[in-house]
Write a protein that holds these residues in place. Sequence first.
Motif, short mmCIF file in Angstrom:
data_model
loop_
_atom_site.label_atom_id
_atom_site.label_comp_id
_atom_site.label_asym_id
_atom_site.label_seq_id
_atom_site.Cartn_x
_atom_site.Cartn_y
_atom_site.Cartn_z
N ALA A 1 0.86 -1.18 0.00
CA ALA A 1 0.00 0.00 0.00
C ALA A 1 0.90 1.23 0.00
N ASP A 2 0.86 1.97 -1.08
CA ASP A 2 1.67 3.19 -1.20
C ASP A 2 3.14 2.93 -0.83
N GLU A 3 3.71 1.91 -1.46
CA GLU A 3 5.13 1.57 -1.34
C GLU A 3 5.52 0.99 0.02
N VAL A 4 4.55 0.77 0.88
CA VAL A 4 4.83 0.09 2.15
C VAL A 4 4.38 -1.36 2.01
N VAL A 5 5.31 -2.27 2.30
CA VAL A 5 4.97 -3.69 2.23
C VAL A 5 4.41 -4.12 3.58
N HIS A 6 3.19 -4.64 3.55
CA HIS A 6 2.58 -5.20 4.77
C HIS A 6 2.74 -6.71 4.69
N VAL B 1 7.01 -2.88 6.24
CA VAL B 1 8.39 -2.63 5.81
C VAL B 1 8.35 -1.65 4.65
N GLU B 2 9.14 -0.61 4.70
CA GLU B 2 9.19 0.33 3.58
C GLU B 2 10.15 -0.17 2.52
N VAL B 3 9.66 -0.33 1.32
CA VAL B 3 10.49 -0.71 0.17
C VAL B 3 10.21 0.33 -0.92
N PRO B 4 11.13 1.26 -1.15
CA PRO B 4 10.85 2.33 -2.13
C PRO B 4 10.43 1.76 -3.49
N ASN B 5 9.37 2.34 -4.03
CA ASN B 5 8.86 1.96 -5.35
C ASN B 5 8.36 0.51 -5.42
#
Lengths: 361, 172
Positions: free
Chosen positions: A85-90, A96-100
């Motif tokens: 969701a909006d570049e945040v991996v749930h 976890v933030e994974v850019p792009n």
Amino acid sequence: MTDRLSALLHDGADAIDVPPMPGDLVASGRREERRRRTRTALVGAVAAVLVVAGATVAVDRWRDSDDSIQPADEVAYQQQGAWIADEVVHIGDRTVEVPNAAQVVYTSEGAIVATLDDPTQLTLVEPDGETRELGHLGAIAVDAGSPEVVYAEKVEDQDYVQLQVLDLATRETRALGAPYESQELPMLGRSDRYVILNQGELMVAMDLDTGDVTRMPQEEIGFSVDWGFGPAGYITSPDAEKVPIRITQWHVRSMPDGDLVGSYPDAGGQFATVSPDGRYLLTTGETSAYVYDVVSGERLPLELTLSAERQTGWSPDGHVLTVGDQGTVEVCEPSTGDCSDTGQSAGQNLSMAGGSFNSWS
Amino acid sequence: MATPMTDEEFTELAHAAWPGLYRTAYLLLGDHQLAEDLTQTALTKTYAARRKIKDPAAAPAYARVVLANTATTWFRRRSWRNELPTEILPEGGLDRDLSTGPAVVAALATLPPRQRAVIVLRYYDDLSVREVAHALGVSEGTVKSQTSDALAKLRAVLGDDVVPATEGAHHD
């Protein structure tokens, strides 16, 4: 020179009557967009007990290892899966933030994430939120119940590719089968035991342990199907050979022999997907989605109301992921129809994971 | 993240691209209904992928690649392997004036699907060997060999005037 050929081709093309463009392309595009988001692959019948047993084994193994993953994280991953969701991996209960970050698929070791900028650069996000760079593997074939990632490595300066199998648990890589003559990316997908390949005009199954190749039945395989393959089978339609395709019925067939496992009516959207554990088939219409038990063919209580913004995905163990009225991700149990709210916003750009998956395109 | 095209921008683009894409589709498939289906499919997929297309000006080229790529997927179908009958072969075969556009289009329909595809993309859509390879998902070597084979067959049907014998696989 071919200038004359080119000029004559243009003359001939100019003489072709062009019909008016259909007026509903945007609506069709929205359906396609939703279909892609829910894209998972398909499959045959694997009893739930096998998946549960597999998960238990995995938890036991991790518990004794140096980089053990807590059982709670593993259970949350199996039940809730992963989405972006909006570049945040749930993943499970963790973020976890994974850019792009753009797309996500399942393995038994966690979710593999590809980014929008470079879809060949892959990252493993583990159930505890840890990440591991996997490098540039390109198109991969995975299975939600397996730690093995199959990818194709081109043999330099030759029209050959060598399939490689990366074991995410041991981090070891092995070659699979002999170098494979192909000018194309050969992989179409995989199941728990086979990787599915193009061999000329045919589709074949290569045994992941032995590298032995079996020609698969070619009947009923249509281009509207996203080459979905799962733990024990694949999906086809008896309508797939008609032109143009108008699917009313789906079939799940066992792999690699093609025996019919079950038959299920399309919900109207000409799209069907089977859960990563092989237990359920979900088919979508314009406004509704229905779920069937793959083995019994029975329609299950879970029924979803869809919109362009409301999409569906799967968790590794066969829960349906969807977006509730409040814009948050919900996890639904097909056998009861009950949904629970994760409280996590679906955001503006949502990408959900499914089962085995052959391509990032 | 790229800002996706609005529905209005996409509709405008689709209207502009429709005739060219349709003609390419017809040359690839030789059937009006299939050509319409293929063109519609390509534009539908382009809409669905609009978030990936950072520059709207690149969308028609993207749609063309999707169209070619989808066509190659269709070619894998069993019915295509059995060679669908084409509706563009003129009555009386190809024994009339061979220096006309319709005659060339009819001759094109005699080629196997993949050879037809490389000829259409190379000499109608003016794509380079590399671009054709990308669109069809094959190697550049395959494009060159398929082009060479296809030109030889077209030369046999249309004659040296239309396809000179010096033409071959290495035209780029």
